[in-house]
Structure formats: C-alpha cells, structure tokens
Scaffold this active site. Sequence first.
Site, short mmCIF file in Angstrom:
data_model
loop_
_atom_site.label_atom_id
_atom_site.label_comp_id
_atom_site.label_asym_id
_atom_site.label_seq_id
_atom_site.Cartn_x
_atom_site.Cartn_y
_atom_site.Cartn_z
N ASP A 11 9.71 -6.65 -13.16
CA ASP A 11 9.40 -7.54 -12.05
C ASP A 11 10.52 -8.59 -12.00
O ASP A 11 11.38 -8.65 -12.87
CB ASP A 11 8.01 -8.18 -12.20
CG ASP A 11 7.47 -8.63 -10.85
OD1 ASP A 11 8.29 -8.80 -9.90
OD2 ASP A 11 6.26 -8.84 -10.70
C1 BGC Z 1 6.45 -9.88 -7.40
C2 BGC Z 1 6.53 -8.40 -7.13
C3 BGC Z 1 7.57 -8.11 -6.09
C4 BGC Z 1 8.88 -8.68 -6.54
C5 BGC Z 1 10.02 -8.42 -5.57
C6 BGC Z 1 7.81 -10.49 -7.65
O1 BGC Z 1 7.74 -11.89 -7.68
O2 BGC Z 1 5.60 -10.11 -8.51
O3 BGC Z 1 5.27 -7.92 -6.75
O4 BGC Z 1 7.66 -6.73 -5.86
O5 BGC Z 1 8.76 -10.08 -6.69
O6 BGC Z 1 9.90 -9.15 -4.42
#
Ligand code: BGC
Length: 744
Positions: free
Chosen positions: A289
């Site tokens: 993530d």
């Molecule tokens: C979120 C994810 C997301 C990623 C990319 C993160 O902060 O937890 O769900 O896919 O950002 O935007």
Amino acid sequence: MKVNKSTILLLTFFFLFISKNIFSQSTKTNEQRVDSVLSLMTQDEKIGQLVQFSGGWDTGAQSTKPKTGSEELIAQGKIGSFLNIIGAQTTKDLQKIAVEKSRMKIPLIFGLDVIHGFRTTFPVPLAEASSWDPALVQKSARMQAIEASSAGIHWTFNPMVDIARDPRWGRIVEGSGEDPFLGSSMSAARVKGYQGNDLSANNTIAACLKHFAGYGGAEGGRDYNTVDFSERTFRDVYLKPFKAGVDAGAATLMASFNEIGGVPSSSNRQLLTNILRDEWKFDGFVVSDWNSIGELIPHGVAKDLKQAGELAINAGLDMDMEASAYTKHLGELIAEGKVSMQTVDESVRRVLRIKFRLGLFDDPYKYCDTEREKNSVLTKEMRDVSHESAQKSIVLLKNENELLPLVKGKKKIAVIGPLGNSTLDPLGPWNQQGDAKQVVSLLQGIKNKLGGDAKIIFEEGCSLSGNEKDRFPKAVEAANQSDIVILAVGESLDMSGEARSRATLDLPGVQQELAEEIYKTGKPIIAVVMNGRPLTITWLNEHVSSILETWFLGVEAGNAIADVLFGDFNPSGKLPVTFPKYVGQVPMYYNHKNSGRPHNPKDNYTSYYFDYSNSPLYPFGYGLSYTKFLYSNLKLSAKKISTSDQLNISVDVKNNGLYDGDEVVQLYVRDLVGSVTRPVKELKGFQKISIKKGETKKVEFTLTNEDLKFYNLDMNFVSEPGMFNVFVGTNSVECLEDEFELTN
Ligand code: BGC
C-alpha cells in the site's frame, strides 16, 4: 569440411526455422517468455520492475502527469509501474519511452483506484453489496473496466474485500460489509468483471484484492490502527473473501497498512508467502500500500528504510508503491547478501508474468487509443448499468402503513434536507473522475419522474455538518405547505473512505434537530438516507413513516431513488451489515459467538448492556419490499447426512402482497457443538428470485461437507460430526428453522 553456397543456405533456413519456432509467441508459453526476458535483465533493471511511483502528490490524487524526472528513470528501466496517471495519450507517451528508449523495452503497467467507476460513477461498493446480486456487480465492474481501460489504465486497486464489523471505520464503504460468505461472492464477481474472460483483451484490467489483510479489524474502528485477533478468526472470517478472489483469478493483491498480532502485513512472510503462495498457489504479484514499506519504521519493526525494504521483499512483497525502499536500497541489500538474487528474480518474474498476461508485451499501446477513449466514457450503456445497480442497491428500512410507493402527481411534495439537491455527495468517496455535473440529484430525479406540472418545494434546512439553524423556519414552512415530506439526510461524500473514521454514528450537524422540527408539523415523512456506513438513525426509525437507505448511488442516484419512491421499482436490497442502535454497541455483527452467558433477560449476570439493549436497529440481511413474502414448508432431504452426502434444503416463498417483487432468500447454519466455539449463525447461501404477486416459488439449496468446515482446535480445516441448525428466511433474524445431524 568444404562448405558450399547451398549448404549455407540450407543451414540458414534450418536456423531460421528452429529459431522461429522456439522464440515466436505462438509456440512459447508466457512462462518461457518471462524466463527469457528475465535472463537478459541486469540487476538494476530487475529492481526497476519492482518500483511504482505516483503521478500525483498524494494518494488518490487525480494527475495526468508523472513527477519531473520520471522520463529519465523510465528510459533507464528504473520504473516498472505508475499509479494516478490517466489518459490514452499521456500513458502512450510514457509507454513509448519504456518500449523504445529503455534497453529491455519492458512495458509499464498503469494502476489506478477504480473503486466504483472511472468517469461514470456507480454506487459505492457497500451499496452494490446490498443488491446481493453478484451477476449485477460483475456487470458493473465490467463497465468500469471498459471505461478505465480506454483511458490507458491496465490495473485497478480493487476490489477492496476487507470484512468490516465496525461502522466507525470509514473504509467500510469500500467493501461488502461484515460477512465472509457474501463478501466472497462479491469479491469473485468483481474480479471476474474487471478481468473478463481474457485478461489480454484491450478492455479488461487486472484486479487487485486489498488490503491483504485484516485491515478492517482496526481497534476502535480508527483507520490504520492496530489489529489483533486469533489466527482462527483471521482464517474463518477475514481471509475468506481474499481466497475467493484468488480462486476467481485475481492478478494481484495489495498488502495492508496494519499489523496483526505484532506483525505488519508488509513484512509478514507467513501471510504473503506461506498462506498466499504456498497454500493458495497464487502466482501473480503483491504491491505494497502507499508507503506501507516505509511505515515499517514507525510500526517499530525496521530501524530504517533499508531494513524495511529487506523485511518486505523477503516476506514476499513484490512491488514498492511510493516508499522508494527498493529503488534506494535493494542493490546494497543484494550486495550484502541480505536479499538473494533468487528472491528478487521471483518477484520480477511475478510482475512480468502479469504484464505478459495483460498482453502488454504483444501490444504495449493497446490501452492507448484516444478515439476509443472519447467514445467509451459516460456512454448510455454505462449509465443504464449504473441506474440498474442504483435501483438494486436501495434498501427499504421502514414503511409504516405502506406510505410508499407514492402515487404520481396527486400530492404536493416538500423535499427537505442538505442532501435533497446535492449533485456532489451521491458520487461518494473514491469517485475517481466522477463529475457532479453528471449526477442526477434526488430533487431532479423526482422532477424527472413527475414532469413539469408537479408541485415540489425544496428547502435545504441546514448544512450537512454545520450548527446553524437559521434556515429551519423555511424548511418547516415548506413542510406545512405540502402533503408529504421527503427528508434527505446523511453524510457528505467525504465523511467515509480512507482516514474518515468517526467516533459517533449519528446524523452529523443539526440534521437530527431539523428532522425533529419537521416531525412536529405532523406531515408524513419519508427519510432518504445517504451515507457510507451504518448510522444510528434510531430516532428516525421511531418517528418517521418510511426510510430508504440509499448509500451513495452515483450518477443515476436521483432517478433510481425516484423509481423506488413512486413504485416504478420495487425495492429488493438487503443490508450487508448490521445497523446498531447506539455507537456503544459496536462492533456488532450477526455471526457472533454465543459466549458462556448469552443474554437472558431473567438473569442479570449475562452478557448485555444494562443501560440499552443488545439488539440491533436493523439486522444483517434485512430489507423490506412493497410486497409481502411468506415463507413455509422448510424441508430437509435428510435428518442425518454423512460427510460424503449432500443435504438438499427447500422452502416455499409466496408473494402475498400487491406487487411483483424480488426477494433474497437466505440460508444460515449453526454448528451446535464443536471442538472450538462456533458462531450463532453463518450465512451459507442466498438466492435472489423474482416472484409475481400471488405466485409461490420453491427455492432450493444444497449444503455439502465443504460448507460446514472451519478451523478446529488443531487448526485443521474440517467439519465435525454433530447437530446443526438450519435457518432459511428473509433476513438473519426472521427465519424458519430445522436441524440435521452430520455423521462421519
Ligand atoms: C489506500 C489504497 C489505495 C492506495 C493508492 C492508499 O492510501 O490505502 O487503498 O489503493 O492509497 O491510491
């Protein structure tokens, strides 16, 4: 040996023949092609494939351009993927650098959070889960893939399949609620929708199951917070939708931010390798993530970014989103022998494998057709599917004296409340390129339905979260001038989603007080609630006549709600999550354990709240219809079955009301005695059926030994002989009941 001209010619033909057959796409499998590419790569190029950068400043940012300097890095083969860069032309320009300027010519993979639509906004995932209609959810994901792929996107960071038992957690809106069985069916449906039958087609995109895993178990419902539950609960509940998504062929997974029992997911080898690869045989790749590798430092398991990178790659985390741990430190870690070349090769192999499966090596520009981009967004077909999905996502929570459906055109209607004419909020959180101008508000939907002559007054009454009450009198006046009030209350689009945890579940601001003022007018009230989580709308439930839970329904919100209000669509949604009466009851979920002292009103020393009740406001699986369904004749094919038998269960469902309607028939089971404690009820099947008024339909389910398995005392996934209760009904509480015995 004397070699003459004809021998040379013959040898040349022979060599060409052989080489064509060995190297041509048609005869080489993807795996062979992956290996040949890998064998030609330098160490730096390999590391580059494991690096993902964002085009924007922050997570979810909607950028069309990469950060300065990215072009150079692409040409050097130091970037394998981007997120947050969109557009057929922009992605084409960057792809061109990768395939024309970099030595290995490996195409980039572009990822994006397409959570419930790209330009056409569909209902939020929690809403779509309320449809209990996997085929519809699959169709909706298919549309989203067609639209996003036309704008250069190869890969969506969705479905979010985190089980959520705590509505304070704002990300509950992104998933399918509290239940592993429903969650698994939604997970598989979305994967199939995004990826289609052929991942190499130019309108399918790779899915990403997230957040692996247990993220929804955050203590106190506070986002990013600590998670700590047993391995049994983890496997029986939280991992199930991930396994279903992997079995449906998901190409990728995303490691979650949280820890479980002291081990953050991004450094959890047990999770990323032992469970995912060894047990489940997953052969795609795992992306971190946003900076979740870097967060291993504040978690307190890595002293610096270098150690964080070492822990992550050795755990099985293949691609680094935005932490720069791999780009900065993987080279040194290999040189120091802390990360083996074999580990790096394996991660690169997984990334290349998905790029091959997407067909990017065969045609890196297949998603970069600017004409297609123009013609594939916001099409009529997209809007139609969004409309259908919106209708089916609506849940009728209350309908006293059958106030709904309303008769068209006869009455004077007041639409009151801060969400009554909002075109922004129905987009919901994570709406990507959603555009409020495309949204039909509730007010507009009612006008569309009733035409020009309708007598409709609109008053906002108050803002969504402010404290000012100065517009109350106008709202009350509007109610007084009307025959009926449609009260649109709830949350704004940015009150749920990431980093949007709430400590209360009440209507924000002074909305409840507005409702109380309108109630005093004595006019019949229909509450239309828009929100991204269960709310404690206990007062509304006690006072207003009808309540529609509409969540955030996307571009067709107003039209779909009007269809339901005026009876052109008979509501059939069912809650995928329990609604508590008070925030102090959470976490509250139907498939809880019995405890040693289940609540007994006659015994004080049992498990309950002495100040309030134990029961929910609305249970899991709950949702009304304009018609009435009567359940009878629950029949089991046997009273005793062995582990090799299957049990057939049937029930008659009669539509005993005045309208044709759809009903979600739900099957639950309780395992009465186990080597470990078992939930009081577990969903094991559901069927959504259409029944004409007056008609009776027989609904049949089968249960097999597989359905009865769980992690027993020795952590083996088995069923255990003994007695089981079977429940079939219209929600998790109102069911017919029988029992059977499982023998060895
Ligand atoms: C979120 C994810 C997301 C990623 C990319 C993160 O902060 O937890 O769900 O896919 O950002 O935007």
